[in-house]
Design a protein around this motif. Structure first.
Motif, PDB file in Angstrom:
ATOM      1  N   ARG A  70      84.811  30.752  75.623  1.00  0.00           N
ATOM      2  CA  ARG A  70      84.845  29.300  75.457  1.00  0.00           C
ATOM      3  C   ARG A  70      86.208  28.686  75.793  1.00  0.00           C
ATOM      4  N   ASP A  71      87.285  29.476  75.745  1.00  0.00           N
ATOM      5  CA  ASP A  71      88.626  28.957  76.055  1.00  0.00           C
ATOM      6  C   ASP A  71      89.041  29.220  77.499  1.00  0.00           C
ATOM      7  N   GLU A  72      88.093  29.624  78.349  1.00  0.00           N
ATOM      8  CA  GLU A  72      88.382  29.927  79.748  1.00  0.00           C
ATOM      9  C   GLU A  72      87.515  29.037  80.646  1.00  0.00           C
ATOM     10  N   PRO A  73      87.996  27.859  81.034  1.00  0.00           N
ATOM     11  CA  PRO A  73      87.189  26.914  81.819  1.00  0.00           C
ATOM     12  C   PRO A  73      86.662  27.495  83.117  1.00  0.00           C
ATOM     13  N   ALA A  74      87.475  28.275  83.823  1.00  0.00           N
ATOM     14  CA  ALA A  74      87.029  28.849  85.092  1.00  0.00           C
ATOM     15  C   ALA A  74      85.869  29.820  84.878  1.00  0.00           C
ATOM     16  N   ILE A  76      83.720  29.764  82.391  1.00  0.00           N
ATOM     17  CA  ILE A  76      82.536  28.989  81.999  1.00  0.00           C
ATOM     18  C   ILE A  76      81.882  28.353  83.223  1.00  0.00           C
ATOM     19  N   ALA A  77      82.682  27.798  84.133  1.00  0.00           N
ATOM     20  CA  ALA A  77      82.137  27.192  85.345  1.00  0.00           C
ATOM     21  C   ALA A  77      81.410  28.236  86.191  1.00  0.00           C
ATOM     22  N   SER A  78      81.994  29.421  86.301  1.00  0.00           N
ATOM     23  CA  SER A  78      81.353  30.493  87.074  1.00  0.00           C
ATOM     24  C   SER A  78      80.059  30.950  86.413  1.00  0.00           C
ATOM     25  N   LEU A  79      80.088  31.051  85.099  1.00  0.00           N
ATOM     26  CA  LEU A  79      78.882  31.456  84.370  1.00  0.00           C
ATOM     27  C   LEU A  79      77.758  30.456  84.579  1.00  0.00           C
ATOM     28  N   LEU A  80      78.066  29.167  84.476  1.00  0.00           N
ATOM     29  CA  LEU A  80      77.061  28.129  84.682  1.00  0.00           C
ATOM     30  C   LEU A  80      76.462  28.235  86.077  1.00  0.00           C
ATOM     31  N   ALA A  81      77.306  28.425  87.086  1.00  0.00           N
ATOM     32  CA  ALA A  81      76.824  28.508  88.467  1.00  0.00           C
ATOM     33  C   ALA A  81      75.942  29.737  88.676  1.00  0.00           C
ATOM     34  N   GLU A  82      76.383  30.881  88.163  1.00  0.00           N
ATOM     35  CA  GLU A  82      75.627  32.113  88.363  1.00  0.00           C
ATOM     36  C   GLU A  82      74.266  32.057  87.680  1.00  0.00           C
ATOM     37  N   VAL A  83      74.237  31.557  86.456  1.00  0.00           N
ATOM     38  CA  VAL A  83      72.968  31.468  85.725  1.00  0.00           C
ATOM     39  C   VAL A  83      72.029  30.473  86.400  1.00  0.00           C
ATOM     40  N   PRO A 189      82.256  17.552  83.255  1.00  0.00           N
ATOM     41  CA  PRO A 189      83.571  18.102  82.891  1.00  0.00           C
ATOM     42  C   PRO A 189      83.652  19.617  82.982  1.00  0.00           C
ATOM     43  N   VAL A 190      82.520  20.307  82.824  1.00  0.00           N
ATOM     44  CA  VAL A 190      82.532  21.760  82.955  1.00  0.00           C
ATOM     45  C   VAL A 190      82.892  22.157  84.375  1.00  0.00           C
ATOM     46  N   GLY A 191      82.404  21.353  85.342  1.00  0.00           N
ATOM     47  CA  GLY A 191      82.762  21.584  86.734  1.00  0.00           C
ATOM     48  C   GLY A 191      81.704  22.346  87.499  1.00  0.00           C
ATOM     49  N   PHE A 192      81.676  22.122  88.802  1.00  0.00           N
ATOM     50  CA  PHE A 192      80.727  22.794  89.684  1.00  0.00           C
ATOM     51  C   PHE A 192      81.437  23.712  90.670  1.00  0.00           C
ATOM     52  N   SER A 193      82.703  23.997  90.388  1.00  0.00           N
ATOM     53  CA  SER A 193      83.464  24.838  91.312  1.00  0.00           C
ATOM     54  C   SER A 193      82.902  26.247  91.391  1.00  0.00           C
ATOM     55  N   GLY A 194      82.244  26.687  90.337  1.00  0.00           N
ATOM     56  CA  GLY A 194      81.704  28.041  90.334  1.00  0.00           C
ATOM     57  C   GLY A 194      80.649  28.278  91.389  1.00  0.00           C
ATOM     58  N   PHE A 195      79.958  27.202  91.845  1.00  0.00           N
ATOM     59  CA  PHE A 195      78.906  27.373  92.838  1.00  0.00           C
ATOM     60  C   PHE A 195      79.465  27.819  94.188  1.00  0.00           C
ATOM     61  N   ARG A 196      80.732  27.563  94.438  1.00  0.00           N
ATOM     62  CA  ARG A 196      81.317  27.956  95.719  1.00  0.00           C
ATOM     63  C   ARG A 196      81.411  29.467  95.866  1.00  0.00           C
ATOM     64  N   ALA A 426      79.725  43.190  74.424  1.00  0.00           N
ATOM     65  CA  ALA A 426      81.029  42.589  74.193  1.00  0.00           C
ATOM     66  C   ALA A 426      81.088  41.174  74.699  1.00  0.00           C
ATOM     67  N   ALA A 427      81.564  40.957  75.870  1.00  0.00           N
ATOM     68  CA  ALA A 427      81.799  39.602  76.348  1.00  0.00           C
ATOM     69  C   ALA A 427      80.629  39.025  77.086  1.00  0.00           C
ATOM     70  N   GLY A 428      79.637  39.825  77.453  1.00  0.00           N
ATOM     71  CA  GLY A 428      78.464  39.306  78.130  1.00  0.00           C
ATOM     72  C   GLY A 428      78.615  39.318  79.632  1.00  0.00           C
ATOM     73  N   ALA A 429      77.675  38.620  80.263  1.00  0.00           N
ATOM     74  CA  ALA A 429      77.555  38.710  81.712  1.00  0.00           C
ATOM     75  C   ALA A 429      78.747  38.162  82.467  1.00  0.00           C
ATOM     76  N   VAL A 430      79.360  37.080  81.955  1.00  0.00           N
ATOM     77  CA  VAL A 430      80.422  36.455  82.740  1.00  0.00           C
ATOM     78  C   VAL A 430      81.634  37.349  82.869  1.00  0.00           C
ATOM     79  N   LEU A 431      82.048  37.996  81.782  1.00  0.00           N
ATOM     80  CA  LEU A 431      83.212  38.857  81.851  1.00  0.00           C
ATOM     81  C   LEU A 431      82.914  40.111  82.664  1.00  0.00           C
TER      82      LEU A 431
END
Length: 441
Positions: A70-74, A76-83, A189-196, A426-431
């Motif tokens: 939750r304290d890592e914006p990048a 979180i953005a990547s997780l949102l895009a991947e899911v 605000p979460v951002g869509f940069s992860g989709f790139r 542990a940290a789940g899919a994003v990590l």
């Protein structure tokens, strides 16, 4: 956000999820009639089964990953895009298979199936799991309340006869789409940069990391969506309509338990890694809610039959014995929420947790089939099968909690059951995806 505020937000959201269908039910039952109401319930059940495959259990695994990062914006953005990308791929597959199976294997027309698939599309665009994982459930609550309210108004105004059954299914299935539009200001605000940076390998990794959550979600949704088609198969649409009425009263109690575990799961998941004894203490305190489960069961047995007669009339009196048989289910779900969903999922028994729930599905199907051959009322047979399933899960999960709970208090969740992947617990899919990308480079 504090646990109290998170719980209040989730309670509001799930109250809307329950009240809106309940408010529609009397109107839909009288306007559509028993036959078309059964078809309406059947189509919505098919839509929920399709949405279960598209969601792929990310409400469990991605929510846990978001809570850990939750304290890592990048991240979180990547997780949102991947899911989101993974859900889109799954939706395309389900859509192709469903259209091919319509008017044959699935007893609905192709237009009806497409209307039901709006639930899946809404599930892609509305990331409830993200809001809950970040403990910002109030944002999801606002979107859900708006979506449910608009659907209620549209249903009452636009659906006026049984000839408009496809419209009725489309309105009820589009709630997620409306919620996605309302929640867009919160997602930006979460951002869509992860989709790139999304690649097919990341999609594959999400599928591998989330399969246990998918199995649990699939089983849970099948217990919600499968009974109506089963009753229809054994006894026809009228019996399916009666069962659907009784089931709605039982399901009206589920949001309380879902709000409870969604409130506690991010905190328990964190404690399981950093302070196991505190997490176990929180689970033990959650068992005090069994009083609420017992109160729900008493209400269903003594009060619900009179409510059914008042709202639906004598033509739906067949739902009364069904709801009385199912009245024990809320207290069983209450106990399973604590011992299975909170303890087993977070304290190193994730593999056993997945196997347990798949096994419970087999028990449900076996009991439902056997009893349907012996009882004249197939709806009663399916109801008893649901009780057998919940009781089986309770016995096994309570055994795990009593036997391993104390010993696990000092064991990090990442050690798991000795065979589960550390990234899952542990940290789940994003990590895990970040680590694999670094190793590939």
């Amino acid at each position: 956000m504090s646990l109290r505020k998170q719980a209040v937000s989730l309670a509001i959201m799930h109250a809307a999820d329950v009240l809106q269908p309940l408010l529609i039910l009397p109107y839909a039952g009288r306007v559509l009639g028993p036959l078309h109401f059964g078809l309406y319930a059947y189509a919505l059940s098919v839509g929920w089964l399709a949405a279960t495959i598209v969601e792929y259990g990310f409400h469990w695994t991605a929510q846990r990953a978001a809570a850990s990062a939750r304290d890592e914006p990048a991240a979180i953005a990547s997780l949102l895009a991947e899911v989101t990308a993974t859900k889109a791929v799954l939706c395309c597959v389900v859509l192709l298979v469903g259209v091919a199976a319509s008017d044959g294997l699935i007893a609905v027309s192709k237009p009806m199936f497409l209307c039901a698939m709006l639930t899946s599309v809404g599930g892609i665009l509305f990331p409830t799991w993200l809001f809950i994982g970040l403990e910002r459930a109030w944002q999801a609550a606002i979107a859900v309340v708006v979506g449910r309210s608009l659907a209620l108004v549209c249903f009452l105004i636009m659906v006026t006869s049984s000839a408009q059954i496809e419209l009725a299914v489309a309105i009820q299935s589009s709630i997620g789409l409306v919620a996605a539009v309302v929640s867009l200001p919160f997602i930006v605000p979460v951002g869509f940069s992860g989709f790139r940076a999304v690649t097919p390998s990341m999609v594959g990794l999400q599928l591998r990391n989330g399969w246990r959550g998918f199995l649990f979600t699939l089983v849970e949704r099948m217990f919600v969506a499968l009974p109506v088609p089963l009753v229809e198969h054994f006894s026809g649409y009228v019996a399916a309509g009666n069962y659907s009425i009784a089931e709605k009263f039982v399901n009206a109690t589920r949001p309380f338990f879902r709000a409870m575990w969604e409130t506690l799961l991010p905190r328990v998941a964190y404690c399981a890694r950093h302070d196991p004894e505190a997490g176990l203490a929180l689970i033990r305190r959650s068992l005090l809610t069994l009083v609420v489960g017992a109160a729900f069961s008493l209400f269903l047995f003594f009060i619900a039959p009179y409510v059914i007669l008042l709202l639906f009339g004598e033509s739906f009196s067949g739902a009364i014995p069904i709801v009385r048989v199912m009245s024990v289910i809320p207290v069983l779900i209450n106990a399973n929420t604590c011992t299975s969903n909170l303890y087993m999922f977070n304290y190193g028994h994730e593999r056993a947790w997945a196997i347990l729930n798949v096994s419970s599905l087999l028990i449900f199907l076996a009991v439902a089939y056997l009893l349907s051959q012996q009882l004249s009322n197939a709806a009663i047979a399916v109801a008893v099968a649901l009780i057998a399933r919940e009781f089986f899960v309770l016995v096994v999960s309570a055994g795990f909690f009593l036997v391993f709970g104390t010993a696990r208090a000092q064991i990090p969740a990442t050690q798991g059951d000795g065979k589960a992947h550390a990234s899952d617990v542990a940290a789940g899919a994003v990590l895990a995806s970040r680590a694999q990308l670094r190793s590939e480079r």
